[in-house]
Every structure is written in structure tokens, then in C-alpha cells.
Write an enzyme that holds these catalytic residues in place. Structure first.
Site, PDB file in Angstrom:
ATOM      1  N   ARG A  53     -10.050   4.667   9.860  1.00 43.76           N
ATOM      2  CA  ARG A  53      -9.660   3.425  10.505  1.00 43.76           C
ATOM      3  C   ARG A  53     -10.835   2.801  11.265  1.00 43.76           C
ATOM      4  NH1 ARG A  53      -4.018   1.863  11.778  1.00 43.76           N
ATOM      5  NH2 ARG A  53      -3.510   3.571  10.421  1.00 43.76           N
ATOM      6  N   ARG A  95      -1.068  -9.651  13.135  1.00 45.69           N
ATOM      7  CA  ARG A  95      -1.279  -8.318  12.556  1.00 45.69           C
ATOM      8  C   ARG A  95      -2.316  -8.376  11.440  1.00 45.69           C
ATOM      9  NH1 ARG A  95       4.408  -6.817  10.632  1.00 45.69           N
ATOM     10  NH2 ARG A  95       3.542  -4.882   9.843  1.00 45.69           N
ATOM     11  N   LYS A 145       0.817  -1.215   0.000  1.00 46.31           N
ATOM     12  CA  LYS A 145       0.000   0.000   0.000  1.00 46.31           C
ATOM     13  C   LYS A 145       0.854   1.271   0.000  1.00 46.31           C
ATOM     14  CE  LYS A 145      -2.262   0.741   3.834  1.00 46.31           C
ATOM     15  NZ  LYS A 145      -1.881   1.936   4.595  1.00 46.31           N
ATOM     16  N   ARG A 197      13.246  -9.897  11.929  1.00 48.35           N
ATOM     17  CA  ARG A 197      12.699  -8.797  12.734  1.00 48.35           C
ATOM     18  C   ARG A 197      11.523  -9.296  13.546  1.00 48.35           C
ATOM     19  NH1 ARG A 197      10.981  -3.341  10.077  1.00 48.35           N
ATOM     20  NH2 ARG A 197       9.216  -4.714   9.732  1.00 48.35           N
ATOM     21  N   ARG A 209      11.920 -12.057   5.249  1.00 47.46           N
ATOM     22  CA  ARG A 209      12.856 -10.934   5.346  1.00 47.46           C
ATOM     23  C   ARG A 209      13.840 -11.171   6.477  1.00 47.46           C
ATOM     24  NH1 ARG A 209       9.631  -5.333   4.607  1.00 47.46           N
ATOM     25  NH2 ARG A 209       9.079  -5.755   6.784  1.00 47.46           N
TER      26      ARG A 209
END
Ligand SMILES: [Zn+2]
Length: 228
Positions: A91, A173, A16, A162, A129
């Protein structure tokens, strides 16, 4: 032609942010990220900025009316004259309703684009990642392309995942995003705003941006004809 308001939705890892930057350039409109907007306001040190800062420091949510007021001021800045992209706003359903009133008062009809990316793709993207804890370099590790022995090219430090990119954290999430976003999207669609779900993976970011531009152009061309 009326001002363009593009409300962009997308889960973490959907690309996004990249789309917002590309579209800002190609459409010549402002990119309003709520997070950046709040941080800029805090940095300005004016009374509202101080109020926002104390709320954020206390870990409280900034009230919808306040965020809405900031958005209202922000869209009056010169870079938003021909239009703006809302990123991270609305939101909540309440914010969506306040935004609807604000835009209606200004004669702006928003367009909604929802970047859909298969959650398994996002999980693979983010959990693949690796971060160098020494210099901060980010690496992509896919099942086919392993970073050589998973050490940093620059300083040889062992790469780590991470905390935010751990698979269980990513899943949580994504679930939180869906729970929060689904009712907001439903509310915007109920309000009758044009809304498109767009596949956000499988093509280059530039190709996806061109698709969004085409959707907007075709919609607006149709609207102009209908009014003629
Ligand atoms: Zn490094």
C-alpha cells in the site's frame, strides 16, 4: 516453474475483489487480502495479533514492518505453495520495497496487474446502488432500470444510498486511492517487474479473469523459453 506472485491493484468499485476470487479458483493459488489477514490475526489472539488489535483500536496504522512480517508468514502456509495473489498490499512505497526484498530472498518475481476502470463508470456503478436499511438487500439503479419506486422487494422499506456510495464520498475515495497507489505502482514498475494495465469494465468478470490468466500464462511461457 517458480511460485506465482500476482499483485492486484484496482480502485474501489473496479471489481478487484471479484477478480481475486475468480483467479484464486482458476489458478489454484491463495488470495491474500491484507484486511482479512489482519482481522484473522487479531482473532487468533496470539501476541502479534494482540499488538495489531491495540494499534487498530487506537486508530493507528499497523507499521509496514509488521504487515510485511504477517505477509511473510502467510505465504508460507500450505495454500500458498504454488502461488498467491496480494490484494491490498503493498500500500506504500516502503511496503513495496520491503516486499521486493522478501520476494527476492525467496526467488519469486512478482507480476503486477492494475485493473483500470473509468472513474465515471465507477461513480455510476456505486452511486447507482441502493440499500434496504431493514434487510440489507442491495439493488442496482441505472438510468434505464429504476428499482420500482425504490422500495425493497422483500419488505417494502424505502431504499437508501449507502453513505460509502454517495457520489461525493466515492469521488473522495477514488482520489485518495489514486494518490496512494500511483507512487506504489511507479515503484514496482521501476523495480522492473512485469506490469499490465487492464481495462476492468465493459466485459464480464469471467472474461476479464481469462484475459489475466492468458497474460500470466504467455509471460511465463516466454520466460521459460528464454531460460531454456
Ligand atoms: Zn428489505
Amino acid at each position: 516453474m517458480s511460485r506465482l506472485c500476482l499483485i492486484l491493484f484496482g480502485a474501489p468499485g473496479s471489481g478487484k475483489g471479484t477478480q481475486a476470487k475468480l483467479l484464486r479458483q482458476s489458478l489454484g493459488i491463495a488470495h491474500i487480502s491484507t484486511g482479512d489477514m489482519l482481522r484473522e490475526r487479531v482473532a487468533s489472539g496470539d501476541p502479534l495479533g494482540l499488538e495489531v488489535e491495540s494499534l487498530m483500536k487506537a486508530g493507528s496504522l499497523v507499521p509496514d514492518e509488521t504487515v510485511n512480517r504477517l505477509v511473510e508468514e502467510r505465504i508460507e502456509q500450505p495454500d500458498s505453495v504454488s502461488g498467491f495473489i496480494l490484494d491490498g498490499f503493498p500500500r506504500t512505497v516502503h511496503q513495496a520495497k520491503l516486499l521486493g526484498e522478501l520476494l527476492a530472498a525467496k526467488g519469486i518475481r512478482p507480476l503486477v496487474v492494475h485493473l483500470k476502470v473509468d472513474y465515471n463508470v465507477i461513480i455510476a456503478r456505486l452511486s447507482g446502488r441502493r440499500l434496504c436499511p431493514t434487510c440489507g438487500a442491495l439493488y442496482s439503479v441505472t438510468p434505464n432500470v429504476r428499482a420500482a419506486s425504490e422500495v425493497c422487494d422483500y419488505d417494502g422499506t424505502k431504499l437508501v444510498v449507502r453513505e460509502d456510495d454517495r457520489e461525493d464520498v466515492v469521488r473522495a475515495r477514488l482520489l485518495a486511492y489514486e494518490k496512494q497507489t500511483a507512487p506504489v505502482l511507479a515503484c514496482l514498475k521501476e523495480a522492473g517487474y512485469p506490469a499490465w494495465d487492464l481495462e476492468g469494465a465493459g466485459e464480464s468478470p469471467h472474461a476479464i479473469a481469462r484475459k489475466i490468466e492468458t497474460l500470466i500464462r504467455d509471460y511465463r511461457a516466454g520466460g521459460e523459453e528464454a531460460r531454456a
